[in-house]
Design a protein around this motif. Sequence first.
Motif, short mmCIF file in Angstrom:
data_model
loop_
_atom_site.label_atom_id
_atom_site.label_comp_id
_atom_site.label_asym_id
_atom_site.label_seq_id
_atom_site.Cartn_x
_atom_site.Cartn_y
_atom_site.Cartn_z
N TYR A 70 0.83 -1.20 0.00
CA TYR A 70 0.00 0.00 0.00
C TYR A 70 0.86 1.24 0.00
CZ TYR A 70 0.35 1.59 4.94
OH TYR A 70 0.77 2.09 6.14
N ALA A 71 0.25 2.35 -0.48
CA ALA A 71 0.98 3.61 -0.60
C ALA A 71 0.00 4.76 -0.54
CB ALA A 71 1.76 3.66 -1.91
N THR A 72 0.53 5.90 -0.20
CA THR A 72 -0.29 7.10 -0.11
C THR A 72 -0.65 7.61 -1.51
OG1 THR A 72 -0.47 9.25 1.01
CG2 THR A 72 1.64 8.72 -0.05
N SER A 73 -1.41 8.70 -1.54
CA SER A 73 -1.87 9.26 -2.80
C SER A 73 -0.72 9.92 -3.56
CB SER A 73 -2.96 10.30 -2.52
OG SER A 73 -2.50 11.25 -1.57
N GLY A 74 -0.98 10.28 -4.81
CA GLY A 74 -0.02 11.05 -5.59
C GLY A 74 1.32 10.36 -5.76
N PRO A 75 2.40 10.96 -5.22
CA PRO A 75 3.74 10.40 -5.44
C PRO A 75 3.92 9.00 -4.88
CG PRO A 75 3.79 12.14 -3.77
CD PRO A 75 2.45 12.20 -4.42
N GLY A 76 3.28 8.70 -3.78
CA GLY A 76 3.40 7.35 -3.22
C GLY A 76 2.85 6.31 -4.16
N ALA A 77 1.67 6.58 -4.72
CA ALA A 77 1.08 5.64 -5.67
C ALA A 77 1.94 5.51 -6.92
CB ALA A 77 -0.33 6.12 -6.04
N ILE A 78 2.47 6.62 -7.40
CA ILE A 78 3.32 6.59 -8.59
C ILE A 78 4.57 5.75 -8.35
CG2 ILE A 78 4.73 8.03 -10.12
CD1 ILE A 78 2.62 10.28 -9.58
#
Length: 591
Positions: A70-78
């Motif tokens: 799992y990852a946060t929104s924006g840069p994390g997801a990218i």
Amino acid sequence: MNVSEFVWHRLSEWGLHRVYGYPGDGVGGLDVALDKAQDTMSYVQVRHEEMAAFMASAHAKFTGQVGLCYATSGPGAIHLLNGLYDAKMDHVPMVALVGQAARASIGASYQQEVDLKTLFKDVAEYVEQATVPEQIRHLVDRAVRIAHNRRAVTCIILPKDLQEMDYEDPPLKHGTTHTGLGYAGPAQVPDNAQLRAAAEVLNSGRKVAMLVGAGALGATDEVIAVAERLQAGVAKALLGKAALPDDLPFVTGSIGLLGTGPSWDMMKSCDTFLMVGSAFPYSEFLPKPGDARGVQVDIDGTRLSLRYPMEVNLVGDSAATLRALLPLLEQKKKDSWRSDIEDGVRDWWSTLERRAMDSADPLNPQRVFWELSPRLPDNAIITADSGSAANWYARDLKMRRGMKASLSGGLASLGAGTPYALAAKMAYPERTVIACMGDGAMQMNGLNVMITIGKYWREWSNPRLIVLVLNNRDLNQVTWEERIQLGSGKTLSTQSIPDFSYHRYAELIGLKGIFVDDPDHVGAAWDEALAADRPVILEAYTDPNVPPLLPHITLKDAKNFISMIPSEPELGSVLKNSAKELVTSMLPGKD
């Protein structure tokens, strides 16, 4: 429960009990809920989201379970994308959870708002964004089930505000759906007519060659039985390195650019070709179309006859299909075909040993792997990174029964070796894990992952995790590809990388560092590493100009090598090492 708490609860009901990730305000609700769910969900905090996805991919490869990150929104997801593509291209199941801006702000170019459905639609077989709590159960259920059944990547997008809302089961009314738990087994067996057609092809052949890949990892006994019945030789695609032990005399080893001479010879002289559980990409290393009758077994029908025009295509689980096929196969007598394969394998291992013992400046990388091979502990797990280290991993390490091994296959991504090793260790803390790295990969991702290893190693029942780094100050695989494929000398501006003291870095973060640059001390260095009471970086200071020779050198390869001479800045070393290796290969026993 709120939505975030339900997500972790439902995933644990599916049997997913480890998640790799990194926190952020876009997944704040998931972060808080994960801390509360420690009894059912083990959390591995990485240093970078790409490592989380690589680790989830490796978890799936080594355990057969669905990987989870799992990852946060924006840069994390990218940041997740590279590891997700690793899973996609190697056909392993993975679920990714990613945050998103609050629902009310979507469409307003809000901070960290990225069109995640568009971003993930190529890498993920199933990608959906939640909008109400009543969706969550079926989104989780479908993501896990599709990932498992299709051996694919799936993704759930969870807006920030939704994560903290009260969870509600969907009401029983028109317009809602009610999903449940449970995996479907993959044990498909082709019908009898197809099996008989395959048996006719295989029984009629005199010179049968087999190629097995990652799909045969659970079919070791069945592959051996079929090979013995057909008196076949068996080559292994790189992801199938652990499918068969290398102490079997008819196992020719790896195939392709990193492959062996016996695999090349067998494929080019066979009259019948059986391919099991592999999407091996390089058709030029397979029989010439028309020279051999072909049979292929794969769980995914879309990958049949993809690399070679097969006469019979069987959709099925490798182990179950081979078991059903075996009674239809006639026992062949051992003849010159099988004897020649076994002679070639025996001679090849001798050639590899002589190559490993060739001198270099200061250290021959092949020697490092050759000395490791007999020292590998039972049930060891080995990972490798992309680059020239993968050549020596593929050729020089002898797999024994019970070992596991993997790397980034279809994507061949640099920097996957250490996250793979950590994931293997988290899944099997009692087993010794060894990562085989080049210095380019180590500088890209490896130093990052060592910090994570430093965070968790005291939790393991067996602390042994060894990261081998070949320090040759060169992006070595690409350098040799330029020499052989492009006919160009080494481009120092792009290929040379900084020297760095990897063993001292290990000591800086509380681990053990070992340095070796003397061939006579390599064995002792491995003994020290394998006896250590904590994870180790073993830094081997190796010669970048030892050539990773192709299993078959074409006239074009030779011409390119000659063409690069005027532009090669390290010509003397390149010519000397290449000559040594060629002489060692062609004239056994000669210096």
